[in-house]
Motif scaffolding. Structure first.
Motif, PDB file in Angstrom:
ATOM      1  N   GLN A  53     -62.024 -54.726  18.148  1.00 28.11           N
ATOM      2  CA  GLN A  53     -60.726 -54.083  18.750  1.00 28.11           C
ATOM      3  C   GLN A  53     -59.794 -54.917  18.691  1.00 28.11           C
ATOM      4  N   VAL A  54     -58.451 -55.037  18.962  1.00 27.00           N
ATOM      5  CA  VAL A  54     -57.764 -55.809  18.934  1.00 27.00           C
ATOM      6  C   VAL A  54     -57.452 -56.119  20.295  1.00 27.00           C
ATOM      7  N   GLN A  55     -56.612 -57.760  21.135  1.00 22.72           N
ATOM      8  CA  GLN A  55     -55.712 -57.503  22.063  1.00 22.72           C
ATOM      9  C   GLN A  55     -54.296 -58.419  21.670  1.00 22.72           C
ATOM     10  N   LEU A  56     -53.543 -58.058  22.209  1.00 20.62           N
ATOM     11  CA  LEU A  56     -52.253 -58.569  21.759  1.00 20.62           C
ATOM     12  C   LEU A  56     -51.483 -59.039  23.043  1.00 20.62           C
ATOM     13  N   VAL A  57     -51.335 -60.067  23.111  1.00 15.74           N
ATOM     14  CA  VAL A  57     -50.302 -60.845  24.119  1.00 15.74           C
ATOM     15  C   VAL A  57     -48.910 -61.365  23.229  1.00 15.74           C
ATOM     16  N   GLU A  58     -48.671 -60.645  24.734  1.00 11.85           N
ATOM     17  CA  GLU A  58     -46.151 -61.493  24.341  1.00 11.85           C
ATOM     18  C   GLU A  58     -46.223 -62.402  25.092  1.00 11.85           C
ATOM     19  N   SER A  59     -45.565 -63.281  24.863  1.00 12.09           N
ATOM     20  CA  SER A  59     -44.758 -63.614  25.893  1.00 12.09           C
ATOM     21  C   SER A  59     -43.286 -64.257  25.432  1.00 12.09           C
ATOM     22  N   GLY A  60     -42.610 -65.241  26.226  1.00 12.96           N
ATOM     23  CA  GLY A  60     -41.216 -65.902  25.223  1.00 12.96           C
ATOM     24  C   GLY A  60     -40.069 -64.756  25.721  1.00 12.96           C
ATOM     25  N   GLY A  61     -40.455 -63.745  26.628  1.00  9.97           N
ATOM     26  CA  GLY A  61     -39.825 -63.146  27.474  1.00  9.97           C
ATOM     27  C   GLY A  61     -38.605 -63.998  27.845  1.00  9.97           C
ATOM     28  N   GLY A  62     -38.009 -63.178  29.032  1.00 12.84           N
ATOM     29  CA  GLY A  62     -36.698 -64.145  29.723  1.00 12.84           C
ATOM     30  C   GLY A  62     -35.139 -63.302  30.000  1.00 12.84           C
ATOM     31  N   LEU A  63     -33.878 -63.978  30.524  1.00 14.51           N
ATOM     32  CA  LEU A  63     -32.840 -64.150  31.028  1.00 14.51           C
ATOM     33  C   LEU A  63     -32.373 -65.281  29.518  1.00 14.51           C
ATOM     34  N   VAL A  64     -31.197 -63.969  29.098  1.00 12.29           N
ATOM     35  CA  VAL A  64     -30.102 -64.826  28.498  1.00 12.29           C
ATOM     36  C   VAL A  64     -29.270 -63.999  28.837  1.00 12.29           C
ATOM     37  N   GLN A  65     -27.918 -64.977  28.280  1.00 10.19           N
ATOM     38  CA  GLN A  65     -26.552 -64.264  28.582  1.00 10.19           C
ATOM     39  C   GLN A  65     -25.813 -63.764  26.844  1.00 10.19           C
ATOM     40  N   ALA A  66     -25.607 -63.102  27.313  1.00  5.58           N
ATOM     41  CA  ALA A  66     -25.129 -61.977  26.010  1.00  5.58           C
ATOM     42  C   ALA A  66     -24.997 -62.635  24.939  1.00  5.58           C
TER      43      ALA A  66
ATOM     44  N   CYS B 288     -46.334 -62.889  19.539  1.00  5.56           N
ATOM     45  CA  CYS B 288     -46.930 -62.331  20.053  1.00  5.56           C
ATOM     46  C   CYS B 288     -48.280 -62.529  19.622  1.00  5.56           C
ATOM     47  N   ALA B 289     -49.686 -62.844  19.856  1.00 14.40           N
ATOM     48  CA  ALA B 289     -50.358 -64.053  20.131  1.00 14.40           C
ATOM     49  C   ALA B 289     -51.661 -62.216  20.004  1.00 14.40           C
ATOM     50  N   ALA B 290     -52.419 -62.834  18.372  1.00 12.16           N
ATOM     51  CA  ALA B 290     -53.554 -61.294  17.816  1.00 12.16           C
ATOM     52  C   ALA B 290     -55.029 -62.320  18.267  1.00 12.16           C
ATOM     53  N   SER B 291     -55.732 -61.210  18.382  1.00 19.30           N
ATOM     54  CA  SER B 291     -57.129 -61.474  18.667  1.00 19.30           C
ATOM     55  C   SER B 291     -57.809 -60.274  18.308  1.00 19.30           C
ATOM     56  N   GLY B 292     -58.711 -60.793  17.718  1.00 16.51           N
ATOM     57  CA  GLY B 292     -59.927 -59.259  17.244  1.00 16.51           C
ATOM     58  C   GLY B 292     -59.815 -59.037  15.353  1.00 16.51           C
ATOM     59  N   ARG B 293     -60.317 -58.008  15.231  1.00 15.49           N
ATOM     60  CA  ARG B 293     -59.947 -57.597  14.282  1.00 15.49           C
ATOM     61  C   ARG B 293     -59.369 -57.672  12.773  1.00 15.49           C
ATOM     62  N   THR B 294     -59.594 -58.765  12.190  1.00 12.99           N
ATOM     63  CA  THR B 294     -58.752 -58.840  11.048  1.00 12.99           C
ATOM     64  C   THR B 294     -57.151 -58.733  10.995  1.00 12.99           C
ATOM     65  N   PHE B 295     -56.801 -59.324  11.680  1.00 12.92           N
ATOM     66  CA  PHE B 295     -55.145 -59.945  12.000  1.00 12.92           C
ATOM     67  C   PHE B 295     -54.594 -59.445  10.405  1.00 12.92           C
ATOM     68  N   SER B 296     -55.040 -60.285   9.577  1.00 14.36           N
ATOM     69  CA  SER B 296     -53.665 -59.908   8.265  1.00 14.36           C
ATOM     70  C   SER B 296     -54.426 -58.659   8.125  1.00 14.36           C
TER      71      SER B 296
ATOM     72  N   GLY C 299     -46.645 -56.234  27.480  1.00 12.42           N
ATOM     73  CA  GLY C 299     -45.162 -55.899  26.889  1.00 12.42           C
ATOM     74  C   GLY C 299     -44.326 -57.475  28.178  1.00 12.42           C
ATOM     75  N   THR C 300     -43.136 -58.090  26.793  1.00 11.06           N
ATOM     76  CA  THR C 300     -42.481 -59.148  28.288  1.00 11.06           C
ATOM     77  C   THR C 300     -41.092 -58.948  28.070  1.00 11.06           C
ATOM     78  N   GLN C 301     -41.220 -59.190  29.267  1.00 12.31           N
ATOM     79  CA  GLN C 301     -39.565 -58.734  29.803  1.00 12.31           C
ATOM     80  C   GLN C 301     -37.250 -59.238  29.206  1.00 12.31           C
ATOM     81  N   VAL C 302     -37.528 -58.880  28.969  1.00 10.82           N
ATOM     82  CA  VAL C 302     -36.375 -59.193  27.945  1.00 10.82           C
ATOM     83  C   VAL C 302     -35.065 -59.343  29.352  1.00 10.82           C
ATOM     84  N   THR C 303     -34.298 -59.679  29.634  1.00 13.15           N
ATOM     85  CA  THR C 303     -32.926 -60.063  30.077  1.00 13.15           C
ATOM     86  C   THR C 303     -32.101 -60.353  29.787  1.00 13.15           C
ATOM     87  N   VAL C 304     -31.142 -59.506  28.951  1.00 11.45           N
ATOM     88  CA  VAL C 304     -29.660 -59.700  28.619  1.00 11.45           C
ATOM     89  C   VAL C 304     -28.394 -59.502  29.579  1.00 11.45           C
ATOM     90  N   SER C 305     -27.836 -61.140  30.268  1.00 14.95           N
ATOM     91  CA  SER C 305     -26.567 -60.344  30.708  1.00 14.95           C
ATOM     92  C   SER C 305     -25.466 -60.666  30.159  1.00 14.95           C
TER      93      SER C 305
END
Length: 124
Positions: free
Chosen positions: A1-14, A22-30, A117-123
């Protein structure tokens, strides 16, 4: 199995930029085709971008061409989505996904594993 963890989202202006990893762990990422998929409020999930196992092949949805760049660092088991010139309509939860089946170009239905998932909000 593969575990995926996203980060780095946030609030930005247009017009601003984000580069969530997205950091992955588990089976043969490449060996996985990696992709980003997003879901805006009240809408279905939609494909954003994909990168091949080697990192040399990329594929983008029309609505992000010229603005977003997907890349991967197999040594770090990480895929990135460089998002430039962000628009309010880019507001969504962005999901990292992995496909081990080798389909190219990828389809939404091909993805085998998903991050939270990671939330991206664009104002405006």
């Amino acid at each position: 199995q593969v575990q995926l963890v996203e980060s780095g989202g946030g609030l930005v202006q247009a017009g601003g930029s984000l580069r969530p990893p997205c950091a992955a762990s588990g089976r043969t990422f490449s060996g996985y085709t990696m992709g980003w998929v997003r879901q805006a409020p009240g809408k279905e999930r939609e494909f954003v971008a994909a990168v091949s196992w080697s990192g040399r092949g990329t594929y983008y949805a029309d609505f992000v061409k010229g603005r977003f760049t997907i890349s991967r660092d197999n040594a770090k088991n990480t895929v990135y989505l460089q998002m430039n010139s962000l628009k309010p309509e880019d507001t969504a939860v962005y999901y990292c996904a992995a496909d081990f089946g080798g389909t190219w170009p990828p389809r939404l239905l091909d993805y085998d594993y998903w991050g939270q998932g990671t939330q991206v909000t664009v104002s405006s």
